[in-house]
Design an enzyme around this catalytic site. Structure first.
Site, PDB file in Angstrom:
ATOM      1  N   HIS A 171       1.077  -1.303  -0.013  1.00 54.07           N
ATOM      2  CA  HIS A 171       0.118  -0.154   0.063  1.00 54.07           C
ATOM      3  C   HIS A 171       0.806   1.349   0.038  1.00 54.07           C
ATOM      4  O   HIS A 171       0.518   2.352  -0.560  1.00 54.07           O
ATOM      5  CB  HIS A 171      -1.013   0.121   1.119  1.00 54.07           C
ATOM      6  CG  HIS A 171      -2.399   0.658   1.007  1.00 54.07           C
ATOM      7  ND1 HIS A 171      -2.181   1.924   0.332  1.00 54.07           N
ATOM      8  CD2 HIS A 171      -3.462   0.372   1.210  1.00 54.07           C
ATOM      9  CE1 HIS A 171      -3.402   2.319   0.132  1.00 54.07           C
ATOM     10  NE2 HIS A 171      -4.218   1.577   0.854  1.00 54.07           N
ATOM     11  N   ASP A 395      -7.676  -2.191 -21.457  1.00 51.25           N
ATOM     12  CA  ASP A 395      -7.880  -3.168 -22.351  1.00 51.25           C
ATOM     13  C   ASP A 395      -6.404  -3.357 -22.798  1.00 51.25           C
ATOM     14  O   ASP A 395      -5.854  -2.640 -23.497  1.00 51.25           O
ATOM     15  CB  ASP A 395      -8.640  -2.576 -23.449  1.00 51.25           C
ATOM     16  CG  ASP A 395      -8.769  -3.422 -24.750  1.00 51.25           C
ATOM     17  OD1 ASP A 395      -8.293  -4.577 -24.968  1.00 51.25           O
ATOM     18  OD2 ASP A 395      -9.409  -2.814 -25.751  1.00 51.25           O
TER      19      ASP A 395
END
Length: 453
Positions: A171, A395
């Site tokens: 994180h 994509d």
């Protein structure tokens, strides 16, 4: 006949930036990053439906393209291939350090899990997803510091079904905005075969350490107790099965969201802050409270500070740059007939107070102190994700994801929120609860929404 294994590892390798493209560098952590040092890693999975892809095409075409494009991407986002360095001397600020030869662990696997089940919205066994997220490589103890890899990837093939791309990051590496910029670059480079389009149309990360609050850095370093947390035996937390938890996805249409907002605004006409985020969080918080037996609960909302610091910092700032807006309530306040309204009032007022504070959004105090004076909460909930970043746009050249899941909510009682694949106006809510709690939660959540249509 013996059953096939759930997961078969096909390859384990490492991907580095192209040779001689990145100089050794370090990024000191700011207090925004230091806050997250002891927290669990962040896990995400993107599922792509590709039933016609053969295993040969997967291993000989898709994987080499992903690795090559990742290497080029790391040239521009070098901290992803570096390591978190936590010094033995607690007064020294930790840093993300890259040195020549550092790399990202890249795992290729094949799974017999049911792709259609994993990508559904119904309650699904959380343990199944843990096979699809990579572990961070082991932390190592050096003479004067602990070195912790910050990013790893696992690409999994589902015969006659599709592919998943799972990723794990520490994180402290960065928030959702940083991760989104990285993924936009990687997917662009994978689609086009080079970084020309990304450099012409994308956004390069801003590595300048312009968040300069040394006193707050020092305070946060003391509160996270780095010398205790990051001792010689430290390893990042990990998720493992079996588990009694299940995860479910709920689609909130714009009609439903607007109905919730309209009802809150009508019932609380003086409430200064009503948004899609606050009403969805408030409604979910109230429904979760009704499905379990707690006493005192905290709800956390992360607020991006890039445009809210004075002076503002670049939108492409690399790292974490959020503050936590925390609200606390006794469970009976959340579970009564006015539970949703009470939650919406708490979240709306606290966000409005934070965003309009004339002394600024950054405070030189530990964010949890004022709340914990009211008692020790039995539940700390919160929301991860954002409605502003379109993760369904990722994509690689195979089309948009069939499903996007935030797996790290399984560590705690957080929920996830993202825009839908089909419409940016609609939102996806991810919830992880025990099977018993989910059985109680689903009818409370679903039937309650009907009143606001």
């Amino acid at each position: 006949m013996a059953s096939l294994p759930i997961l078969t590892i096909l390859e384990q390798s490492h991907v580095s930036p192209p040779p001689a493209t990145v100089a050794d560098a370090s990024l000191p952590l700011a207090f925004f990053d230091i806050l997250w040092l002891p927290f669990s890693p962040v896990h995400h999975i993107f599922f792509y439906e590709l039933p016609a892809v053969s295993k040969t095409h997967f291993t000989e075409t898709i994987i080499p393209n992903l690795k090559q494009s990742l290497s080029i991407t790391l040239q521009h986002f070098f901290p992803f291939s570096g390591n978190l360095i936590v010094f033995s001397t607690p007064t020294l600020k930790p840093e993300i350090r890259y040195v020549n030869g550092d790399s990202v662990a890249f795992t290729v696997a094949e799974s017999t899990l049911d792709f259609n089940d994993l990508t559904g919205n119904h309650p699904r066994d959380c343990g199944k997803f843990y096979h699809l997220i990579p572990l961070l490589p082991e932390a190592t103890k050096e003479s004067d510091h602990v070195k912790i890899p910050v990013f790893s990837i696992q690409v999994t093939f589902f015969p006659n079904s599709g592919i998943s791309v799972g990723m794990t990051n520490h994180h402290s590496l960065g928030d959702a905005s940083t991760r989104f910029c990285f993924l936009k670059a990687w997917t662009s480079i994978a689609r086009t075969g080079s970084d020309e389009s990304f450099l012409a149309n994308g956004t390069l990360p801003f590595f300048g350490r312009v968040v300069n609050y040394p006193k707050i850095d020092e305070l946060y370093l003391k509160r996270v107790e780095v010398e205790t947390t990051f001792n010689k035996d430290y390893q990042p937390p990990r998720l493992s099965g079996p588990t009694d938890k299940v995860r479910a996805t709920f689609i909130l249409t714009r009609t439903v969201i607007n109905g919730l907002k309209k009802w809150v605004s009508t019932q609380l006409p003086t409430l200064p802050y009503v948004s899609s985020l606050t009403v969805l969080c408030a409604y979910t918080w109230s429904c979760v409270a009704k499905s379990r037996n707690d006493e005192l609960e905290i709800f956390s909302i992360a607020v991006d500070c890039r445009a809210r610091i004075d002076p503002p910092i670049p939108a492409a700032y690399f790292g974490n740059c959020v503050v936590l807006c925390l609200s606390i309530a006794k469970t009976d306040v959340l579970t009564g007939n006015e539970g949703f309204l009470n939650a919406a009032k708490l979240l709306g007022e606290n966000l409005h107070k934070m965003l309009t504070d004339k002394t600024g959004i950054v405070k030189d105090k530990w964010p949890f102190d004022s709340l914990l004076s009211q008692g020790i909460p039995t539940t700390i909930m919160g929301v991860t994700g954002t409605t502003k970043l379109k993760f369904y746009d990722m994509d690689y050249g195979w089309g948009k994801p069939t499903k996007y899941e935030t797996i790290s909510i399984d560590y705690n009682d957080f929920i996830s929120l993202s825009t839908c694949k089909e419409s940016n106006e609609d939102l996806e809510l991810g919830v992880c609860l025990s099977a018993t709690e989910m059985e109680a939660f689903v009818p409370i959540f679903s039937k309650g929404l009907e009143a606001y249509l």
